[in-house]
Design a protein around this motif. Sequence first.
Motif, PDB file in Angstrom:
ATOM      1  N   THR A  74     -46.976  20.518 -51.925  1.00 36.46           N
ATOM      2  CA  THR A  74     -46.686  19.669 -53.077  1.00 36.46           C
ATOM      3  C   THR A  74     -45.448  18.834 -52.756  1.00 36.46           C
ATOM      4  O   THR A  74     -44.457  19.367 -52.248  1.00 36.46           O
ATOM      5  CB  THR A  74     -46.394  20.528 -54.324  1.00 36.46           C
ATOM      6  N   TRP A  75     -45.534  17.553 -53.078  1.00 38.88           N
ATOM      7  CA  TRP A  75     -44.369  16.700 -52.843  1.00 38.88           C
ATOM      8  C   TRP A  75     -43.313  16.940 -53.905  1.00 38.88           C
ATOM      9  O   TRP A  75     -43.618  17.001 -55.089  1.00 38.88           O
ATOM     10  CB  TRP A  75     -44.783  15.225 -52.870  1.00 38.88           C
ATOM     11  N   ARG A  76     -42.062  17.081 -53.434  1.00 42.45           N
ATOM     12  CA  ARG A  76     -40.928  17.179 -54.343  1.00 42.45           C
ATOM     13  C   ARG A  76     -40.058  15.961 -54.109  1.00 42.45           C
ATOM     14  O   ARG A  76     -39.706  15.648 -52.976  1.00 42.45           O
ATOM     15  CB  ARG A  76     -40.141  18.450 -54.027  1.00 42.45           C
ATOM     16  N   ILE A  77     -39.727  15.246 -55.195  1.00 43.43           N
ATOM     17  CA  ILE A  77     -38.857  14.076 -55.061  1.00 43.43           C
ATOM     18  C   ILE A  77     -37.420  14.531 -55.252  1.00 43.43           C
ATOM     19  O   ILE A  77     -37.066  15.111 -56.281  1.00 43.43           O
ATOM     20  CB  ILE A  77     -39.234  12.984 -56.084  1.00 43.43           C
ATOM     21  N   ILE A  78     -36.603  14.291 -54.251  1.00 44.07           N
ATOM     22  CA  ILE A  78     -35.239  14.820 -54.250  1.00 44.07           C
ATOM     23  C   ILE A  78     -34.237  13.785 -54.762  1.00 44.07           C
ATOM     24  O   ILE A  78     -33.323  14.107 -55.501  1.00 44.07           O
ATOM     25  CB  ILE A  78     -34.887  15.308 -52.832  1.00 44.07           C
ATOM     26  N   ALA A  79     -34.419  12.541 -54.358  1.00 45.50           N
ATOM     27  CA  ALA A  79     -33.549  11.460 -54.840  1.00 45.50           C
ATOM     28  C   ALA A  79     -34.373  10.185 -54.863  1.00 45.50           C
ATOM     29  O   ALA A  79     -35.145   9.926 -53.941  1.00 45.50           O
ATOM     30  CB  ALA A  79     -32.320  11.298 -53.966  1.00 45.50           C
ATOM     31  N   ALA A  80     -34.233   9.409 -55.931  1.00 47.97           N
ATOM     32  CA  ALA A  80     -35.124   8.254 -56.089  1.00 47.97           C
ATOM     33  C   ALA A  80     -34.500   7.133 -56.916  1.00 47.97           C
ATOM     34  O   ALA A  80     -35.077   6.656 -57.872  1.00 47.97           O
ATOM     35  CB  ALA A  80     -36.449   8.698 -56.716  1.00 47.97           C
ATOM     36  N   GLY A  81     -33.326   6.702 -56.523  1.00 45.47           N
ATOM     37  CA  GLY A  81     -32.695   5.555 -57.193  1.00 45.47           C
ATOM     38  C   GLY A  81     -33.343   4.257 -56.748  1.00 45.47           C
ATOM     39  O   GLY A  81     -34.169   4.248 -55.836  1.00 45.47           O
ATOM     40  N   PRO A  82     -32.959   3.142 -57.399  1.00 44.12           N
ATOM     41  CA  PRO A  82     -33.589   1.862 -57.079  1.00 44.12           C
ATOM     42  C   PRO A  82     -33.015   1.215 -55.819  1.00 44.12           C
ATOM     43  O   PRO A  82     -31.893   1.501 -55.437  1.00 44.12           O
ATOM     44  CB  PRO A  82     -33.223   1.010 -58.295  1.00 44.12           C
ATOM     45  N   THR A  83     -33.804   0.342 -55.214  1.00 41.09           N
ATOM     46  CA  THR A  83     -33.323  -0.456 -54.087  1.00 41.09           C
ATOM     47  C   THR A  83     -33.134  -1.903 -54.563  1.00 41.09           C
ATOM     48  O   THR A  83     -33.528  -2.254 -55.674  1.00 41.09           O
ATOM     49  CB  THR A  83     -34.304  -0.351 -52.892  1.00 41.09           C
ATOM     50  N   THR A  84     -32.489  -2.716 -53.730  1.00 35.23           N
ATOM     51  CA  THR A  84     -32.175  -4.101 -54.089  1.00 35.23           C
ATOM     52  C   THR A  84     -33.443  -4.933 -54.295  1.00 35.23           C
ATOM     53  O   THR A  84     -34.209  -5.158 -53.365  1.00 35.23           O
ATOM     54  CB  THR A  84     -31.303  -4.731 -52.989  1.00 35.23           C
ATOM     55  N   SER A  85     -33.630  -5.397 -55.529  1.00 40.66           N
ATOM     56  CA  SER A  85     -34.882  -6.079 -55.879  1.00 40.66           C
ATOM     57  C   SER A  85     -35.018  -7.458 -55.245  1.00 40.66           C
ATOM     58  O   SER A  85     -36.124  -7.929 -54.989  1.00 40.66           O
ATOM     59  CB  SER A  85     -34.954  -6.247 -57.395  1.00 40.66           C
ATOM     60  N   MET A  86     -33.887  -8.101 -55.005  1.00 37.10           N
ATOM     61  CA  MET A  86     -33.909  -9.485 -54.531  1.00 37.10           C
ATOM     62  C   MET A  86     -34.697  -9.643 -53.220  1.00 37.10           C
ATOM     63  O   MET A  86     -35.224 -10.716 -52.948  1.00 37.10           O
ATOM     64  CB  MET A  86     -32.457  -9.957 -54.362  1.00 37.10           C
ATOM     65  N   ARG A  87     -34.788  -8.568 -52.447  1.00 36.41           N
ATOM     66  CA  ARG A  87     -35.539  -8.653 -51.189  1.00 36.41           C
ATOM     67  C   ARG A  87     -37.017  -8.947 -51.438  1.00 36.41           C
ATOM     68  O   ARG A  87     -37.716  -9.443 -50.573  1.00 36.41           O
ATOM     69  CB  ARG A  87     -35.416  -7.338 -50.401  1.00 36.41           C
ATOM     70  N   MET A  88     -37.507  -8.646 -52.642  1.00 28.94           N
ATOM     71  CA  MET A  88     -38.923  -8.831 -52.967  1.00 28.94           C
ATOM     72  C   MET A  88     -39.159 -10.178 -53.677  1.00 28.94           C
ATOM     73  O   MET A  88     -40.277 -10.458 -54.123  1.00 28.94           O
ATOM     74  CB  MET A  88     -39.413  -7.683 -53.850  1.00 28.94           C
ATOM     75  N   GLU A  89     -38.085 -10.979 -53.823  1.00 28.00           N
ATOM     76  CA  GLU A  89     -38.191 -12.204 -54.610  1.00 28.00           C
ATOM     77  C   GLU A  89     -39.328 -13.120 -54.127  1.00 28.00           C
ATOM     78  O   GLU A  89     -40.034 -13.736 -54.929  1.00 28.00           O
ATOM     79  CB  GLU A  89     -36.851 -12.960 -54.605  1.00 28.00           C
ATOM     80  N   GLY A  90     -39.496 -13.186 -52.813  1.00 27.97           N
ATOM     81  CA  GLY A  90     -40.525 -14.083 -52.255  1.00 27.97           C
ATOM     82  C   GLY A  90     -41.945 -13.716 -52.662  1.00 27.97           C
ATOM     83  O   GLY A  90     -42.830 -14.576 -52.668  1.00 27.97           O
ATOM     84  N   VAL A  91     -42.192 -12.468 -52.992  1.00 26.30           N
ATOM     85  CA  VAL A  91     -43.567 -12.008 -53.238  1.00 26.30           C
ATOM     86  C   VAL A  91     -43.815 -11.462 -54.652  1.00 26.30           C
ATOM     87  O   VAL A  91     -44.971 -11.274 -55.045  1.00 26.30           O
ATOM     88  CB  VAL A  91     -43.991 -10.914 -52.220  1.00 26.30           C
ATOM     89  N   GLU A  92     -42.732 -11.250 -55.402  1.00 24.37           N
ATOM     90  CA  GLU A  92     -42.915 -10.549 -56.680  1.00 24.37           C
ATOM     91  C   GLU A  92     -43.735 -11.335 -57.710  1.00 24.37           C
ATOM     92  O   GLU A  92     -44.538 -10.769 -58.449  1.00 24.37           O
ATOM     93  CB  GLU A  92     -41.561 -10.165 -57.276  1.00 24.37           C
ATOM     94  N   ALA A  93     -43.521 -12.648 -57.747  1.00 24.81           N
ATOM     95  CA  ALA A  93     -44.225 -13.464 -58.748  1.00 24.81           C
ATOM     96  C   ALA A  93     -45.739 -13.285 -58.584  1.00 24.81           C
ATOM     97  O   ALA A  93     -46.466 -13.034 -59.558  1.00 24.81           O
ATOM     98  CB  ALA A  93     -43.845 -14.931 -58.583  1.00 24.81           C
TER      99      ALA A  93
END
Lengths: 199, 305
Positions: A74-93
């Motif tokens: 079973t997968w256990r998630i140990i830490a899962a904060g956000p990453t910098t969103s701006m890197r996805m700006e080119g594709v998010e729209a």
Amino acid sequence: MVNEYHLRTPLKDEDIKKLKVEDIVYISGILVTARDEAHEMALETLGKGQSLPIDMKGLALYHCGPVAKKVNNTWRIIAAGPTTSMRMEGVEAEFIGKTGVKMVIGKGGMGEKTAESLKKHNAVYAVFTGGAGALAAERIKAVKEVYWLEELGIPEALWVFEVEEFGPLIITMDSYGNNYYKVRMDEIKERGERIKKEI
Amino acid sequence: MKKVDKETLTGIFYEMIKTTSTTIPLDVYESLKKAYESEEKPAAKKQLEAILNDIEIACKRGVPICQDTGTPYVFLELGEDFPVKAGIVDSIKGALRKATQEGYLRPNAVDPFKKKNSGDNTGRYIPWVHYDIVEGDELKVWFMTKGGGSELPSTLIMSTPLEGFRRLKDGVIDTVVKYGPLPCPPLIIGIAVAAGGDIAMSLAKRSLLRPIGQRNEDEEIAKMEVELLNALNKLELGPHGFGGQLTALDVKIDYSHRHPATFAIGIVTSCWATRRSSAIIRPDGSWELTSKHIYCNNGSKHIVG
């Protein structure tokens, strides 16, 4: 006035309409993670006319590369904060338009292209406290699925999380085209110019 | 007398990595807590509350504070009579592999050309290890896991000497303004003036090891640290860009003598989750942490180190 909302996925159009920049949101239900490579792979898959392993309509997309550990299969998630969103700006729209996600969660805010797409598709962007990986993991109750793990590795894979009261999330881009960080950063830039003259 | 060997060192480094990843240094915690108590702006207070919650959950459950467990930086003061020398890096690599396997570190070492993650936080020049060889028989170690998001704003300014201090001050404000919420403020800013760009960046990075509130011993430099810290906190960027009084936790300045024609300025930013630890290891393998951390055991919080 700043409001606090507790929402559940699938998010409805009227849920989204209520939300304004600076509102605080806690979300329960399904979060799907994708960062740089999962975005690329998802758009490639859709471009070939194939469907994604999960239907994301009404769900929340989370810019996150978790620390995960497998315990007794079973997968256990140990830490899962956000990453910098701006890197996805080119594709998010395009991603928002093609998948139907109603909320994008990350850190640092996003740009004009995404703001337009959020407005057009009645969706919002929210910030989860950057770095708060243990707090995020505490609110993740189960890993429902993980896709593209083999191809992309743990941080980049498409994780499907079941979450409870995931937050605090702060809306920084709403479905009316408002972009909180853009306004704030313009103010701070001006203030910075003044401060430079004083030191 | 029992002599320390590579295997013992691996065990010690593993404990240090675990501490670094899961418990925040006490000076960082206390600064954040103080800011939370006095912050009046609701959005900024909410961010500080989430940060303090995160720190407590991480130490209670023994899990990483942040999922970006950083790039490993190690600074060594190696006594010339310490029993292990060439084997130290092997021991650190062993500890990194184990800590990654156990979930204390996320695999963060990527080959830039082959685009392949090594999977265990070791690789070419990783960990990055800096040595000073000193007299004596002890090994002093400083360990830092430096987050990637907060590394993005790091800036090198190659100034001419006459413009040097002007460009330093402008550069610090401009860097923090330009990147806004991205490096996860409240930040610690490390700055160095040096003869060359490489020296400036390296000293700026190392200055982050100095605890919050500890000023440079040189009075003039200490004054500039305080001046820049106050200036940054007037920006009202605040925790994660949500305003309020705390943009920077501290500013650290270091220097090398410079060339008459050069004035290299290194600026390094570190996030609120600045993770570092230090220890002293004796030739018989006994050791202790020399940094203070908050640590939770059976739900009660106390200080170790």
